[in-house]
Every structure is written in structure tokens, then in C-alpha cells.
Write a protein that holds these residues in place. Structure first.
Motif, PDB file in Angstrom:
ATOM      1  N   CYS A 132      29.103 -28.217  30.769  1.00  0.00           N
ATOM      2  CA  CYS A 132      28.718 -29.385  29.972  1.00  0.00           C
ATOM      3  C   CYS A 132      29.170 -30.685  30.645  1.00  0.00           C
ATOM      4  N   THR A 133      30.383 -30.705  31.129  1.00  0.00           N
ATOM      5  CA  THR A 133      30.920 -31.900  31.780  1.00  0.00           C
ATOM      6  C   THR A 133      30.120 -32.249  33.029  1.00  0.00           C
ATOM      7  N   ILE A 134      29.830 -31.256  33.843  1.00  0.00           N
ATOM      8  CA  ILE A 134      29.057 -31.500  35.071  1.00  0.00           C
ATOM      9  C   ILE A 134      27.663 -32.003  34.728  1.00  0.00           C
ATOM     10  N   ARG A 135      26.999 -31.352  33.794  1.00  0.00           N
ATOM     11  CA  ARG A 135      25.649 -31.777  33.408  1.00  0.00           C
ATOM     12  C   ARG A 135      25.657 -33.180  32.813  1.00  0.00           C
ATOM     13  N   VAL A 143      40.471 -34.656  38.733  1.00  0.00           N
ATOM     14  CA  VAL A 143      39.882 -34.724  40.072  1.00  0.00           C
ATOM     15  C   VAL A 143      40.435 -35.892  40.860  1.00  0.00           C
ATOM     16  N   SER A 144      40.472 -37.046  40.245  1.00  0.00           N
ATOM     17  CA  SER A 144      40.772 -38.245  41.010  1.00  0.00           C
ATOM     18  C   SER A 144      42.154 -38.813  40.763  1.00  0.00           C
ATOM     19  N   GLY A 145      42.654 -38.674  39.565  1.00  0.00           N
ATOM     20  CA  GLY A 145      43.918 -39.315  39.255  1.00  0.00           C
ATOM     21  C   GLY A 145      43.783 -40.819  39.154  1.00  0.00           C
ATOM     22  N   ASN A 146      42.601 -41.327  39.493  1.00  0.00           N
ATOM     23  CA  ASN A 146      42.327 -42.759  39.377  1.00  0.00           C
ATOM     24  C   ASN A 146      40.833 -42.944  39.166  1.00  0.00           C
ATOM     25  N   ASP A 147      40.378 -44.164  39.141  1.00  0.00           N
ATOM     26  CA  ASP A 147      38.972 -44.445  38.849  1.00  0.00           C
ATOM     27  C   ASP A 147      38.176 -44.867  40.077  1.00  0.00           C
ATOM     28  N   HIS A 148      38.572 -44.397  41.268  1.00  0.00           N
ATOM     29  CA  HIS A 148      37.927 -44.865  42.490  1.00  0.00           C
ATOM     30  C   HIS A 148      36.748 -44.016  42.941  1.00  0.00           C
ATOM     31  N   LEU A 149      36.485 -42.902  42.285  1.00  0.00           N
ATOM     32  CA  LEU A 149      35.373 -42.044  42.672  1.00  0.00           C
ATOM     33  C   LEU A 149      34.169 -42.324  41.789  1.00  0.00           C
ATOM     34  N   ASP A 150      32.964 -42.236  42.379  1.00  0.00           N
ATOM     35  CA  ASP A 150      31.776 -42.379  41.538  1.00  0.00           C
ATOM     36  C   ASP A 150      31.419 -41.008  40.961  1.00  0.00           C
ATOM     37  N   ASP A 151      30.463 -40.995  40.027  1.00  0.00           N
ATOM     38  CA  ASP A 151      30.140 -39.761  39.315  1.00  0.00           C
ATOM     39  C   ASP A 151      29.711 -38.639  40.254  1.00  0.00           C
ATOM     40  N   SER A 152      28.959 -38.947  41.311  1.00  0.00           N
ATOM     41  CA  SER A 152      28.495 -37.890  42.209  1.00  0.00           C
ATOM     42  C   SER A 152      29.663 -37.251  42.963  1.00  0.00           C
ATOM     43  N   GLU A 153      30.666 -38.037  43.335  1.00  0.00           N
ATOM     44  CA  GLU A 153      31.846 -37.485  44.009  1.00  0.00           C
ATOM     45  C   GLU A 153      32.662 -36.619  43.040  1.00  0.00           C
ATOM     46  N   ILE A 154      32.771 -37.069  41.814  1.00  0.00           N
ATOM     47  CA  ILE A 154      33.492 -36.306  40.800  1.00  0.00           C
ATOM     48  C   ILE A 154      32.769 -34.985  40.544  1.00  0.00           C
ATOM     49  N   ILE A 155      31.444 -35.055  40.418  1.00  0.00           N
ATOM     50  CA  ILE A 155      30.655 -33.833  40.184  1.00  0.00           C
ATOM     51  C   ILE A 155      30.863 -32.848  41.319  1.00  0.00           C
ATOM     52  N   GLN A 165      33.361 -32.482  43.376  1.00  0.00           N
ATOM     53  CA  GLN A 165      34.693 -31.888  43.319  1.00  0.00           C
ATOM     54  C   GLN A 165      34.822 -30.907  42.158  1.00  0.00           C
ATOM     55  N   LEU A 166      34.252 -31.260  41.018  1.00  0.00           N
ATOM     56  CA  LEU A 166      34.304 -30.357  39.863  1.00  0.00           C
ATOM     57  C   LEU A 166      33.533 -29.076  40.119  1.00  0.00           C
ATOM     58  N   VAL A 167      32.361 -29.191  40.742  1.00  0.00           N
ATOM     59  CA  VAL A 167      31.564 -28.002  41.042  1.00  0.00           C
ATOM     60  C   VAL A 167      32.367 -27.061  41.934  1.00  0.00           C
ATOM     61  N   GLU A 168      33.001 -27.600  42.952  1.00  0.00           N
ATOM     62  CA  GLU A 168      33.811 -26.751  43.845  1.00  0.00           C
ATOM     63  C   GLU A 168      34.947 -26.085  43.090  1.00  0.00           C
ATOM     64  N   ARG A 169      35.645 -26.832  42.276  1.00  0.00           N
ATOM     65  CA  ARG A 169      36.756 -26.284  41.509  1.00  0.00           C
ATOM     66  C   ARG A 169      36.257 -25.216  40.528  1.00  0.00           C
ATOM     67  N   TYR A 170      35.191 -25.519  39.816  1.00  0.00           N
ATOM     68  CA  TYR A 170      34.702 -24.605  38.798  1.00  0.00           C
ATOM     69  C   TYR A 170      34.075 -23.353  39.404  1.00  0.00           C
TER      70      TYR A 170
END
Length: 107
Positions: A39-42, A83-95, A97-102
Motif C-alpha cells: 500500500c505504501t509503495i503504491r 529509508v531516509s532519516g530526513n526529507d532529502h529523497l524524492d518519492d521515486s528514490e524512497i520507492i 529503497q522500499l521495494v528493495e527492502r520489502y
């Protein structure tokens, strides 16, 4: 069906049968980790939370629009922080990283 309130015994039984639901009581739904992750990734990819929940068999008319909105906001905030610990990543970078982790978690 009315959303966001107390669930009847029949509604609880219906919700318990869904893979997206880990547990449900008359007042609360606990979602499976896999559902929260997908859900979060989508959502970060631009999909509507209502659509995601509906496709998982969780109609907003039953679950409640506010409950969906709050859950997704909570999951998004936790995912971004993890993922980031801060707000410097955009949504595609967060996605990404999350996909890899998940992927590691779900496999």
C-alpha cells in the motif's frame, strides 16, 4: 455498511478472511505487514488509497475514509523515516529503497 464506526460480527468475519487483515476487533483493524508495504509503495507511486484498499477487499464504505487516510499517512511517514532519516529523497528514490527492502522481507 457504514464506515469508520464499530464493526458488526458479520463485518468482522468478512474482514478476518482478507489477506490484507492481520486482526480485527469491533473497533480496530490491524493490517498485515505485506499489505502495509504494498500500500505504501503504491501510494507513493501515485495511486489512490481508496483504490488500493478497495482492490484488497476493504471497501471504504465499511472501513471508513478517515481510517484509510490516517493509516496511509502513518505508514508513509514511517516508511520515509525508515529509508531516509530526513526529507532529502524524492518519492521515486524512497520507492526504490522500499521495494528493495520489502523484496527481502516478502521473499
Amino acid at each position: 455498511m457504514r464506515g469508520g464506526g464499530v464493526f458488526s460480527d458479520e463485518e468482522i468475519q468478512l474482514l478476518r478472511e482478507l489477506p490484507a487483515v492481520a486482526n480485527v476487533t469491533h473497533n480496530r483493524i490491524t493490517y498485515s505487514d505485506a499489505f502495509k508495504q504494498v500500500c505504501t509503495i503504491r501510494y507513493l507511486a501515485g495511486e489512490s488509497p481508496t483504490k488500493i484498499f478497495r482492490e484488497a477487499g476493504l471497501p471504504p464504505e465499511l472501513v471508513g475514509y478517515k481510517r484509510i487516510e490516517r493509516s496511509v499517512a502513518r505508514w508513509k511517514a514511517a516508511a520515509i523515516k525508515s529509508v531516509s532519516g530526513n526529507d532529502h529523497l524524492d518519492d521515486s528514490e524512497i520507492i526504490a529503497q522500499l521495494v528493495e527492502r520489502y523484496k527481502r522481507t516478502l521473499v
